[in-house]
Design a protein around this motif. Structure first.
Motif, PDB file in Angstrom:
ATOM      1  N   ILE A 109       0.806  -1.110  -0.050  1.00  0.00           N
ATOM      2  CA  ILE A 109      -0.106   0.182  -0.058  1.00  0.00           C
ATOM      3  C   ILE A 109       0.905   1.330   0.084  1.00  0.00           C
ATOM      4  O   ILE A 109       2.065   1.221   0.456  1.00  0.00           O
ATOM      5  N   GLY A 110       0.344   2.265  -0.330  1.00  0.00           N
ATOM      6  CA  GLY A 110       1.074   3.856  -0.417  1.00  0.00           C
ATOM      7  C   GLY A 110       1.881   4.036   0.813  1.00  0.00           C
ATOM      8  O   GLY A 110       2.954   4.346   0.721  1.00  0.00           O
ATOM      9  N   LYS A 111       0.995   4.443   1.747  1.00  0.00           N
ATOM     10  CA  LYS A 111       1.646   4.829   3.003  1.00  0.00           C
ATOM     11  C   LYS A 111       1.629   3.823   4.112  1.00  0.00           C
ATOM     12  O   LYS A 111       0.533   3.795   4.863  1.00  0.00           O
ATOM     13  N   ILE A 112       2.779   3.008   4.493  1.00  0.00           N
ATOM     14  CA  ILE A 112       2.559   2.154   5.519  1.00  0.00           C
ATOM     15  C   ILE A 112       2.418   2.807   6.777  1.00  0.00           C
ATOM     16  O   ILE A 112       2.323   1.995   7.811  1.00  0.00           O
ATOM     17  N   GLU A 113       2.978   3.940   6.893  1.00  0.00           N
ATOM     18  CA  GLU A 113       2.830   4.617   8.252  1.00  0.00           C
ATOM     19  C   GLU A 113       1.730   4.867   8.858  1.00  0.00           C
ATOM     20  O   GLU A 113       1.514   4.840  10.187  1.00  0.00           O
ATOM     21  N   ARG A 114       0.568   4.617   8.175  1.00  0.00           N
ATOM     22  CA  ARG A 114      -0.610   4.777   8.724  1.00  0.00           C
ATOM     23  C   ARG A 114      -1.003   3.337   9.402  1.00  0.00           C
ATOM     24  O   ARG A 114      -1.573   3.278  10.495  1.00  0.00           O
ATOM     25  N   VAL A 115      -0.549   2.132   8.838  1.00  0.00           N
ATOM     26  CA  VAL A 115      -0.689   0.830   9.543  1.00  0.00           C
ATOM     27  C   VAL A 115       0.170   0.831  10.753  1.00  0.00           C
ATOM     28  O   VAL A 115      -0.203   0.478  11.824  1.00  0.00           O
ATOM     29  N   GLU A 116       1.515   1.397  10.451  1.00  0.00           N
ATOM     30  CA  GLU A 116       2.428   1.536  11.814  1.00  0.00           C
ATOM     31  C   GLU A 116       2.004   2.204  12.828  1.00  0.00           C
ATOM     32  O   GLU A 116       2.243   1.585  13.967  1.00  0.00           O
ATOM     33  N   SER A 117       1.313   3.249  12.579  1.00  0.00           N
ATOM     34  CA  SER A 117       1.060   4.005  13.682  1.00  0.00           C
ATOM     35  C   SER A 117       0.028   3.682  14.449  1.00  0.00           C
ATOM     36  O   SER A 117      -0.113   3.878  15.653  1.00  0.00           O
ATOM     37  N   THR A 118      -1.008   2.823  13.842  1.00  0.00           N
ATOM     38  CA  THR A 118      -1.901   2.168  14.556  1.00  0.00           C
ATOM     39  C   THR A 118      -1.374   0.970  15.582  1.00  0.00           C
ATOM     40  O   THR A 118      -1.882   0.654  16.398  1.00  0.00           O
ATOM     41  N   VAL A 119      -0.408  -0.142  14.730  1.00  0.00           N
ATOM     42  CA  VAL A 119      -0.168  -1.183  15.680  1.00  0.00           C
ATOM     43  C   VAL A 119       0.840  -1.071  16.315  1.00  0.00           C
ATOM     44  O   VAL A 119       0.971  -1.819  17.664  1.00  0.00           O
ATOM     45  N   THR A 120       1.917  -0.016  16.157  1.00  0.00           N
ATOM     46  CA  THR A 120       3.091   0.186  16.821  1.00  0.00           C
ATOM     47  C   THR A 120       3.085   0.118  18.599  1.00  0.00           C
ATOM     48  O   THR A 120       3.738  -0.517  19.207  1.00  0.00           O
ATOM     49  N   PRO A 121       2.015   0.916  18.933  1.00  0.00           N
ATOM     50  CA  PRO A 121       1.896   1.449  20.288  1.00  0.00           C
ATOM     51  C   PRO A 121       1.512  -0.027  21.130  1.00  0.00           C
ATOM     52  O   PRO A 121       1.962  -0.358  22.369  1.00  0.00           O
TER      53      PRO A 121
END
Length: 394
Positions: A254-266
């Motif tokens: 997907i284009g911007k994995i930051e959206r996924v990372e910011s949700t799961v990382t915490p």
């Protein structure tokens, strides 16, 4: 003791989180690897926590999320680019850190399965410890850093496959050549499924995520995908670690994995320490250190192997002798991947693996810290190039 059996599971889980906070704070202030402190905590509190179901479940989810987030960093395009540049050094690493270690363990009387398991434990450098030290010591811009990160990425790709093979081999059933082919077939099939889904179903996944305003629902979706793919891997007789990693690769398109990372990382950051604590609870050192001579031999060899990977692999990568040696001294710490592989072991091998990880992480941290001084001792301090100064009027 009766009071231990009556110790509430929920109270134990709460105290673990408080203990993780204290140890994390100590690690932050002392810059000592938190992984080691968490494992030691588990060893000390094993009598209280070894049957804690919440801790066990949390550790399972944590390791799935860790490999899911790791997979997010590797789109198929990036995997191909890394492979072209680092493959020779990566294969040298496999040969020295895994294969040679297997033969050493076999020479000490181990069967091939346990020798392979020991080789897996000693193989992978700790990504978390190494990355943290690179940042703490201000070495992210150094000449060897790209090579070091390349080796870590290569190991990150190999480690899930090692775990998958070990899970299959540890099932207790006879394992033939056909079984090995079937196992690799399952791994390739699961990888192809992840790639196809990533290129088709999840190609426009980012747009779908943007429509979800509630973070709770988004978290449920992403964690559900990672755990489901991990569960599918288990259903196929593979490792949930490999499934979670491939789930990450699937969404990396997907284009911007930051959206996924910011949700799961915490959530991953909260739960991951419980994996190391739980691993510590499975280590019983009451009967002493098993196979001390093998332990010393492997601690020495594992350091030598990584230094050789740096010196020889660094030269293949295009680094100077000085920078190559510094790179080798910087990748000696073992950590989270060794813990994942050691968790497959039983009895004295698991104890051996836990003790090895603690010692090797500490030794690796010291070698990293003194890498510059060691290279200065061997090659001398680098001579600064003189700049030609233009004199006004000349």
């Amino acid at each position: 003791m009766n009071w231990l059996s009556e110790f509430p599971t929920l109270l134990g889980a709460g105290l673990v989180l408080l203990g993780i906070f204290v140890l994390g704070f100590v690690a932050l202030k002392t810059k000592f690897p938190s992984v080691i402190l968490y494992i030691l905590m588990g060893i000390v509190l094993a009598g209280l926590l070894n049957h804690n179901s919440i801790l066990h479940f949390s550790s399972e989810v944590a390791i799935v999320l860790m490999f899911f987030l790791l997979g997010l960093e590797f789109s198929t395009k990036r995997l191909g680019a890394i492979a072209k540049k680092i493959w020779s050094s990566g294969l040298l690493d496999v040969g020295l850190s895994l294969v040679v270690t297997m033969f050493i363990a076999f020479g000490f009387g181990m069967d091939w399965f346990n020798a392979f398991l020991i080789g897996g434990i000693t193989y992978a450098t700790s990504s978390s410890i190494t990355a943290k030290l690179l940042d703490d010591k201000g070495r992210m811009a150094n000449a060897e850093t790209e090579f070091v990160l390349g080796i870590l990425i290569f190991e990150d790709l190999i480690a899930p496959v090692i775990v998958a093979i070990l899970i299959a081999l540890s099932s207790g059933e006879s394992f033939t050549g056909n079984d090995l082919l079937i196992l690799f077939g399952k791994i390739v099939g699961l990888a192809l499924l992840a790639i196809i889904l990533g290129k088709t179903v999840f190609k426009r996944f980012e747009r779908f995520l943007l429509r979800i305003d509630d973070e709770d629902f988004k978290f449920a979706l992403l964690v559900g995908i990672s755990i489901s793919f991990g569960g599918l891997a288990l259903y196929l007789g593979l490792s949930e670690v490999l499934g979670a990693f491939l789930a990450g690769v699937m969404l990396a398109e997907i284009g911007k994995i930051e959206r996924v990372e910011s949700t799961v990382t915490p959530i991953k950051n909260l739960m991951l320490p419980t994996f190391f604590v739980y691993f510590g609870t499975t280590i019983d050192i009451g009967s002493g250190i098993p196979m001390p001579l093998l332990l010393i031999t492997l601690l020495i060899w594992s350091v030598v192997a990584k230094i050789l990977v740096g010196m020889v692999g660094g030269k293949l990568y295009g680094l100077s002798k000085r920078v190559s040696l510094r790179a080798g001294l910087s990748i000696c710490a073992r950590g989270e991947f060794s813990v994942v592989i050691a968790s497959v072991a039983l009895g004295s091998i698991k104890v051996f693996g836990g003790i090895y990880i603690i010692f090797s992480a500490f030794i690796g941290m010291l070698l990293f810290s003194y890498a510059n001084k060691i290279t200065y001792k061997i090659y001398g301090k680098p001579v600064k190039k003189k700049k030609d100064l233009k004199v006004p009027g000349s």
